[in-house]
Design an enzyme around this catalytic site. Structure first.
Site, PDB file in Angstrom:
ATOM      1  N   GLU A 104       0.846  -1.190   0.000  1.00 43.34           N
ATOM      2  CA  GLU A 104       0.000   0.000   0.000  1.00 43.34           C
ATOM      3  C   GLU A 104       0.887   1.247   0.000  1.00 43.34           C
ATOM      4  O   GLU A 104       1.397   1.666   1.036  1.00 43.34           O
ATOM      5  CB  GLU A 104      -0.906  -0.014   1.233  1.00 43.34           C
ATOM      6  CG  GLU A 104      -1.857   1.167   1.301  1.00 43.34           C
ATOM      7  CD  GLU A 104      -2.715   1.111   2.563  1.00 43.34           C
ATOM      8  OE1 GLU A 104      -3.951   1.072   2.424  1.00 43.34           O
ATOM      9  OE2 GLU A 104      -2.157   1.114   3.674  1.00 43.34           O
ATOM     10  N   TYR A 173      -5.410  11.011   4.590  1.00 43.95           N
ATOM     11  CA  TYR A 173      -4.087  11.340   4.075  1.00 43.95           C
ATOM     12  C   TYR A 173      -4.243  12.246   2.850  1.00 43.95           C
ATOM     13  O   TYR A 173      -5.344  12.646   2.492  1.00 43.95           O
ATOM     14  CB  TYR A 173      -3.309  10.067   3.765  1.00 43.95           C
ATOM     15  CG  TYR A 173      -3.031   9.239   5.008  1.00 43.95           C
ATOM     16  CD1 TYR A 173      -2.391   9.802   6.114  1.00 43.95           C
ATOM     17  CD2 TYR A 173      -3.426   7.910   5.107  1.00 43.95           C
ATOM     18  CE1 TYR A 173      -2.144   9.061   7.263  1.00 43.95           C
ATOM     19  CE2 TYR A 173      -3.181   7.167   6.251  1.00 43.95           C
ATOM     20  CZ  TYR A 173      -2.547   7.744   7.322  1.00 43.95           C
ATOM     21  OH  TYR A 173      -2.306   7.014   8.458  1.00 43.95           O
ATOM     22  N   CYS A 343      -4.293  -4.778  19.558  1.00 45.69           N
ATOM     23  CA  CYS A 343      -3.326  -4.820  18.449  1.00 45.69           C
ATOM     24  C   CYS A 343      -3.015  -3.406  17.970  1.00 45.69           C
ATOM     25  O   CYS A 343      -1.847  -3.019  17.812  1.00 45.69           O
ATOM     26  CB  CYS A 343      -3.854  -5.678  17.316  1.00 45.69           C
ATOM     27  SG  CYS A 343      -5.518  -5.248  16.761  1.00 45.69           S
ATOM     28  N   CYS A 355      -1.692  -9.487  20.490  1.00 48.10           N
ATOM     29  CA  CYS A 355      -3.094  -9.867  20.359  1.00 48.10           C
ATOM     30  C   CYS A 355      -3.529 -10.584  21.627  1.00 48.10           C
ATOM     31  O   CYS A 355      -2.795 -11.418  22.161  1.00 48.10           O
ATOM     32  CB  CYS A 355      -3.265 -10.778  19.144  1.00 48.10           C
ATOM     33  SG  CYS A 355      -4.948 -11.412  18.923  1.00 48.10           S
TER      34      CYS A 355
END
Length: 670
Positions: A104, A173, A343, A355
């Site tokens: 990404e 963003y 998390c 976790c």
């Protein structure tokens, strides 16, 4: 084929432009707290998800240039060619198991830039999120730079053998801000109508497609409407316009607390109504998230055409082998996410994620732990575990799988310890999965015997004849005021009006003017305030911090908690401690000025700190047992995730020489 043919559809391949996902299980980009600084840890963690059957495994957000620097949040980077080998570690690991690897690409704009000191670019000169400085308003030359940076990063992604490359236009963003009329104030060809606001996004998308589209699938992560929830029609027109350039739409909503909301506020598949139209609109494969843990829900989403791929971040963290367990029909073995968001909390603290359900998360490379495999113990002598709370249950499961005979003794009539009590509180019912999964696993282990209603003394332990004992007797809440702000007991708290948290968890319910004093600042005090308010009592919530349940800002729960308390009529008093009790009142003291005042108080519930229940461990020390270890809250009270981890670690290390325990570090050496 699957053991249950109904679920075969989840294992069908899905074509994504030039590549094909082997099934419909899709780990969306999610943060890890590892980023560029811990490439081996990151690669191994992602690889195990591919081993567990996730057909696509993505990175976290990956910066394309030093002017997009989100330190102290750990992120991936493809700034230059030196980053390629680090990123390739992950893609290679994912490919070893036949899955696709995605990256990404990310430019943060005004939200980022703390370490590199490069000036962040954005559509406008906007204040930074966490500092008294601003971004640089882009001119046309700046936009050409950003396009060049993104294209270069995309080419590096291809060189690192990624199969899917994202153009990221979400989560507030830079590209997301340009798309949104509420944040795009430009008066040139990149502002105004949506066709202009989307111009840079569409240019970057075309650049990326031209550069690597023949080899890599092009994915877009984008919200289905503007930041305020409006503009859905305009956004739909945009998505329809770009569909020809896109191989996969990863769609979400602008409200991040909904996208990854905690289970106390947001339930499974909560985004369906928002995203259901995208597949028909674009004619391209669609993925979205929804904290999918139920195989039936996943099947329904695909059969009804809501999505083509089942997107997951947290469920893939809680159980990296979730797809494989569905394929094999082992539904009861799925370690379901409880939606506590611990998390996310650790990533936001700049630490590798962990976790509550999966204690191996983040330890795959560092300790060599695997979520489904443990070594058979060389020492198979019986172990007595005292306490069936989260630490004791996890230790019993792990030791049992290692082939060790286990006796698990619990004083209460049911297992679960604090989990059983806390999951009865408002909004926390899914937390019972911590208990339920482990109880179910123990049923499958003939070498683990459970003894309920069995309190143990040192004499009782001696009578068993065991030489190996794990003490998991938990802790209890202090009611004397000792917490983060007061280290000594408050004498006036020793009053019949004072109710301990444990008394409330056991079912006691004070009436009238209740003061809940929060000097721990996680979920407990705010949840008790909610409980009392729903019971019709007058509640004053006093916190030593500036906001309610301040640590929950790290778990995406805090705004929802504060909003709920206000809606329930709870009086929130911030930056204040309870310094004592007076006749019919609690005495409050400002944390800064020391000024005091009184509030009506017929009951005080201090939520401050806990006392380890280690008396049995101390009593057993003279017995010189071969193994005597305290685990979980008995050793150091903390979050449930820490108790589970502590029980798992003790069980993994039982019978293992200290010299054989591996803890590796990733560090720069000179």
């Amino acid at each position: 084929m699957t053991r249950d043919p109904r679920f075969d559809v989840l294992f069908e391949p899905v074509k994504l432009g030039p590549v094909t996902a082997p099934n419909r299980f899709y780990q969306v980009p999610h943060c890890t707290g590892m980023g560029y600084s811990l490439p081996r840890s990151l690669a191994r963690m992602r690889e195990i998800k591919a081993e567990g059957g996730w057909g696509v495994v993505n990175t976290e957000y990956c910066s394309i240039h030093p002017s997009s620097d989100d330190m102290s949040y750990p992120f991936a980077s493809l700034w230059d060619d030196e980053d390629i080998s680090n990123m390739a570690l992950m893609s290679e690991g994912v490919h070893r198991h036949g899955s696709l690897a995605g990256v990404e690409l990310w430019y943060g704009g005004h939200t980022a830039n703390y370490h590199s000191r490069e000036t962040a670019l954005d559509g406008d000169s906007r204040p930074a999120v966490y500092g008294p400085w601003q971004s640089q308003r882009m001119d046309l030359d700046d936009m050409r730079k950003v396009r060049a940076w993104h294209k270069a990063a995309a080419l590096r992604a291809r060189a690192a053998n990624f199969d899917i490359v994202y153009v990221y236009a979400g989560h507030k963003y830079m590209l997301s801000d340009l798309l949104d009329p509420a944040t795009n104030n430009r008066r040139d060809a990149y502002g105004g109508v949506w066709q202009n606001r989307s111009r840079l996004f569409r240019e970057i998308l075309a650049d990326t497609k031209d550069a690597i589209g023949g080899r890599c699938a092009i994915a877009v992560r984008i919200e289905v409407s503007d930041d305020d929830g409006g503009g859905k029609e305009e956004r739909s027109e945009l998505l329809s316009m770009i569909a020809a350039e896109v191989d996969l739409f990863d769609v979400t909503v602008s409200d991040y607390s909904r996208e990854m909301g905690a289970s106390r506020f947001v339930k499974e598949a909560s985004l369906e109504a928002d995203v259901a139209h995208i597949r028909a609109l674009t004619g391209k494969p669609v993925v979205t998230v929804g904290r999918f843990t139920s195989p039936e829900t996943m099947l329904s989403q695909v059969r009804r055409g809501i999505v083509d791929l089942i997107g997951a971040a947290r469920p893939s963290i809680a159980d990296p082998f979730l797809p494989e367990k569905i394929r094999e029909g082992r539904f009861e073995d799925i370690r379901e996410c409880i939606g506590c968001n611990i998390c996310y909390a650790y990533d936001s603290l700049g630490a590798p994620i962990r976790c509550t359900q999966n204690p191996t998360m983040g330890e795959e490379w560092r300790r060599g732990w695997h979520p489904e495999k443990v070594n058979i113990a060389r020492n198979a002598e019986p172990v007595l575990i005292i306490g069936a709370g989260p630490a004791g249950l996890e230790a019993a499961v792990t030791l049992g799988k290692r082939g060790v005979p286990v006796m698990l003794a619990e004083a209460a009539r049911e297992p679960g310890g604090r989990v059983s009590l806390e999951s009865n509180l408002p909004g926390l019912s899914e937390w019972a999965r911590v208990r339920d999964w482990r109880v179910e696993q123990i049923k499958k282990l003939p070498n683990v015997e459970v003894y309920l209603s069995s309190p143990m003394s040192s004499a009782d332990v001696s009578e068993t004849g065991v030489r190996h004992v794990l003490v998991a007797t938990g802790s209890h809440w202090r009611d004397d005021g000792r917490g983060t702000s007061q280290t000594l007991p408050v004498g006036s708290f020793n009053d019949q009006r004072t109710f301990s948290v444990d008394a409330i968890l056991r079912g006691e319910r004070p009436k009238g003017d209740i003061v809940v004093y929060d000097d721990e600042n996680y979920y407990m005090a705010a949840t008790l305030a909610e409980l009392f308010a729903r019971d019709g009592q007058r509640v004053t919530y006093v916190t030593t911090k500036a906001i309610a349940a301040s640590f929950c800002a790290h778990t995406q729960e805090q705004p929802g908690i504060q909003r709920l308390l206000l809606q329930l009529g709870v009086n929130i008093v911030a930056n204040t401690k309870v310094s004592g009790l007076g006749p019919g009142c609690a005495i409050l003291e400002c944390m800064y000025s020391g000024a005091s005042r009184e509030v009506a108080c017929s009951a005080l519930v201090p939520v401050t700190s806990r006392e380890p229940d280690d008396a049995l461990w101390l009593a057993l020390k003279p017995a010189r047992l071969e193994t005597l270890v305290r685990i979980g809250d008995c050793k150091a009270p903390g979050i449930i995730a820490q108790a589970v981890y502590d029980g798992h670690k003790a069980a993994r290390e039982f019978g293992v020489e200290q010299s054989d325990i591996v803890v590796r570090r990733e560090r720069v050496t000179v």
